[in-house]
Design an enzyme around this catalytic site. Sequence first.
Site, short mmCIF file in Angstrom:
data_model
loop_
_atom_site.label_atom_id
_atom_site.label_comp_id
_atom_site.label_asym_id
_atom_site.label_seq_id
_atom_site.Cartn_x
_atom_site.Cartn_y
_atom_site.Cartn_z
N GLY A 158 0.82 -1.22 0.00
CA GLY A 158 0.00 0.00 0.00
C GLY A 158 0.85 1.26 0.00
N GLY A 201 -0.20 4.41 0.11
CA GLY A 201 -0.94 5.58 0.58
C GLY A 201 -0.06 6.36 1.55
N PHE A 202 -0.68 7.23 2.32
CA PHE A 202 0.11 8.07 3.23
C PHE A 202 0.94 7.24 4.19
CE2 PHE A 202 -1.01 12.23 2.08
CZ PHE A 202 -2.35 12.26 1.71
N GLY A 203 0.32 6.22 4.80
CA GLY A 203 1.02 5.42 5.81
C GLY A 203 2.14 4.57 5.22
N VAL A 212 -2.03 -7.51 -4.95
CA VAL A 212 -1.79 -8.58 -3.97
C VAL A 212 -2.99 -9.52 -3.98
CG1 VAL A 212 -1.59 -9.09 -1.52
CG2 VAL A 212 -0.28 -7.20 -2.52
N GLU A 245 -17.19 18.75 1.57
CA GLU A 245 -16.27 19.43 0.66
C GLU A 245 -16.73 19.29 -0.79
OE1 GLU A 245 -12.54 17.61 1.64
OE2 GLU A 245 -12.88 15.89 0.32
N ASP A 269 -5.77 3.36 7.55
CA ASP A 269 -7.18 2.95 7.53
C ASP A 269 -7.35 1.45 7.69
OD1 ASP A 269 -8.64 5.30 5.10
OD2 ASP A 269 -7.59 5.60 7.00
N ALA A 306 -5.11 11.57 7.03
CA ALA A 306 -3.70 11.49 6.66
C ALA A 306 -2.73 11.64 7.83
CB ALA A 306 -3.41 12.52 5.57
#
Lengths: 427, 427
Positions: A11, A13-15, A78, A168, A298, A313
């Site tokens: 992954g 993403g941010f993490g 995966v 938003e 997440d 985030a």
Amino acid sequence: MPQKFPIVIIGAGFGGLQAAKSLARSGKEVLLIDRNNYHTFVPLLYQVATGQIEPELIAYPVRTILRRRYGHFLMAEVEEIDFSHRVVRTNKLDIQYDYLVVATGSQTQYFGVAGAAEFALPMRTLEQAVTLRDRIFSCFEAASCLEPEHRQHLLTFAIVGGGATGVEIVGAFVELVRSRIRREYPSLNWREVKLILLQSSDRLLKEFPAKLGGAAQKYLQKLGVDIRLETRVKQISAQEVYLSNGQKISTATVIWTAGLEAAIPNSSQELITATKGKLCVKATLQSLTYPNVYAIGDAAYVEHLVKPLSGVAPVALQQGIAVAQNITRQMRGQKLKPFRYFNKGRLAIVGCYSGVGLIGKWKLTGILAWAMWLGVHLVYLPGLRNRLVVLISWLQTYLLGDRPVRSILASHRLLETAAIKTSNKHQ
Amino acid sequence: MPQKFPIVIIGAGFGGLQAAKSLARSGKEVLLIDRNNYHTFVPLLYQVATGQIEPELIAYPVRTILRRRYGHFLMAEVEEIDFSHRVVRTNKLDIQYDYLVVATGSQTQYFGVAGAAEFALPMRTLEQAVTLRDRIFSCFEAASCLEPEHRQHLLTFAIVGGGATGVEIVGAFVELVRSRIRREYPSLNWREVKLILLQSSDRLLKEFPAKLGGAAQKYLQKLGVDIRLETRVKQISAQEVYLSNGQKISTATVIWTAGLEAAIPNSSQELITATKGKLCVKATLQSLTYPNVYAIGDAAYVEHLVKPLSGVAPVALQQGIAVAQNITRQMRGQKLKPFRYFNKGRLAIVGCYSGVGLIGKWKLTGILAWAMWLGVHLVYLPGLRNRLVVLISWLQTYLLGDRPVRSILASHRLLETAAIKTSNKHQ
């Protein structure tokens, strides 16, 4: 490519990306796997969806971010994780690992609402944001050819979910219909555009204090948004939304921001999960069953002050750093440290120069929160060129009220063709 | 939307858009029809294909360009033109006209080569350029997972057609493989990348004098491109190209720039066409059969100094102005004027700081022609923001050697999955 790595992260993403950067920087060989070859800067997806910026500005190539000696990347899907054999099976290669980080993020959750997966438009990935943009502009084009009595469903937009994402997107929509594009559809009466925000609970922005949710609601209502609280969606079809209170909305566009669940890859051994399918982890972010497997972002269920941490985030970024440090300690045989989240505050953008924010105990509303939200995200957006171009785009949209990005890709024209031909034949 | 317009123009390319702008500016009600809601700045397509700029920078919304009182737009697919009843039938509305301009441009021509339409990648539209970009980067990603003996077909790229388009794309490819991305695929040996340019005639750039074609060829060969003149393609399959001389090239990517033909909508009455299906027109650009119907740009066969005018933007632009003037004269009952093309010169970009050009009798090669090509196209690109962002991108790519745009969209991953899984199983 070698098929064994000391550390594998699934992954980007941010993490996951933060963990990979931190580990590579400290000289650990790490392989990052993602189905896309880019990292998506998710907070600005709604701006792609409403034609403010190009999608590529928020899609930064992972290989460029990992342009270091120890950072490796594999673009693959995966298929399964075999925890007991320590193997990640992908659609390209099978990779053996010593340490694994599951940072696969989240996916849209439809709560079993009939027709939602088929007809609603989520906004979780870059492709979905582009699809949504195409749908919005396709609706305007289609409506341009029809008489007012035949086009209301094309000019009505329902947003399901009154959290930060729903707020938003509806705010950006108001900005869109008030922008210069009004002058470009002479046969459209923009008063016909209806924006309906459906929220299942009794207030917007449930992650924020009630006062801020109320401020956002008041502001959006002043801007003409029809906000319906305590309203659930029962069913969605191609041109209607059926509500739990028996009402029906005629709309060709339902934007789904109502819920997310963890996106956990298949595994040969079961892992314990919590709410929304998140993996249960210890305070050190290790899996409960396998001490060499971690989960962050997440994908992980981590509590903070009794409540589960929400999927934003800053949480993922801090966990990325923490997991990198804990894996390093584990490799050295040192004691691991529990993860502690440092809450720097939370902001949400409402639109039309307004936002809300909670920093410590301070509650912010209005233009200051709006500017802070934009500023923070501009600073964190990867890529100097991207930041520069996004800034230019914001100047153009917020100062000049323009919308430069409005191309519609071919595959999405199906909607309007069907809707128009049917309407045209009945005229 | 009214269903009758005095003037209807089909096609929002250079010619059609110019005609619409000129007519609207002079107060004539004109309807422009196109299947896309944007005008594509075709000369920069190859930069989208090689990851230099975002696609949206060269896709300018037609409605913004026609933001005038008299200019109208309809996004629709033209299904048939009924010349005798003066009706254009689209998939949305049927439009009646008094005057019609066919400016539908051109489409890829495959000359009946087996497998070309199915396996080769053209580069004529924005979507095709994005598809090509995705293919190129997918090949790099896929090759990263394989041993050298299994990946040559993924790192071999065949370009069919040695005209300006073929030359510019192969030159941009050389720039790409020499750029900073080299550092981002540690398992790839960039010397394995093979670029093969196949040209059916005896020299490159046939529209230019032989000396300039020769200069371009010499330069590309110095850059390592394998140029094969007098070579035709006999057949294309998923992983091979079969040449007329009996040779075979193992490649997963065949870029087709070998030919174009006019894209003329269906019509209920036959029109006389010339080479490449172009509509025959009088010197006034009127159809031979219908005095109220005009054709311009790639859709029209117009001679200049005995030879047919080639399909380049300046021709279409000048014809767009001319047809607007002639329609205006026709409406006033005045005598029409023949179209005279004023040849300001021709430039072609080769890449790696080189180009060729012919201005009057002067032949240019090298960095001056390169800079002029970029400069001219920057000036003509619609949209101030787009010009600014493209300039920033060029500074980044030409000064820093970087490539910021590399995201791969989901639907194109099929190629690499099949190619890899097969290769992986055989390892």
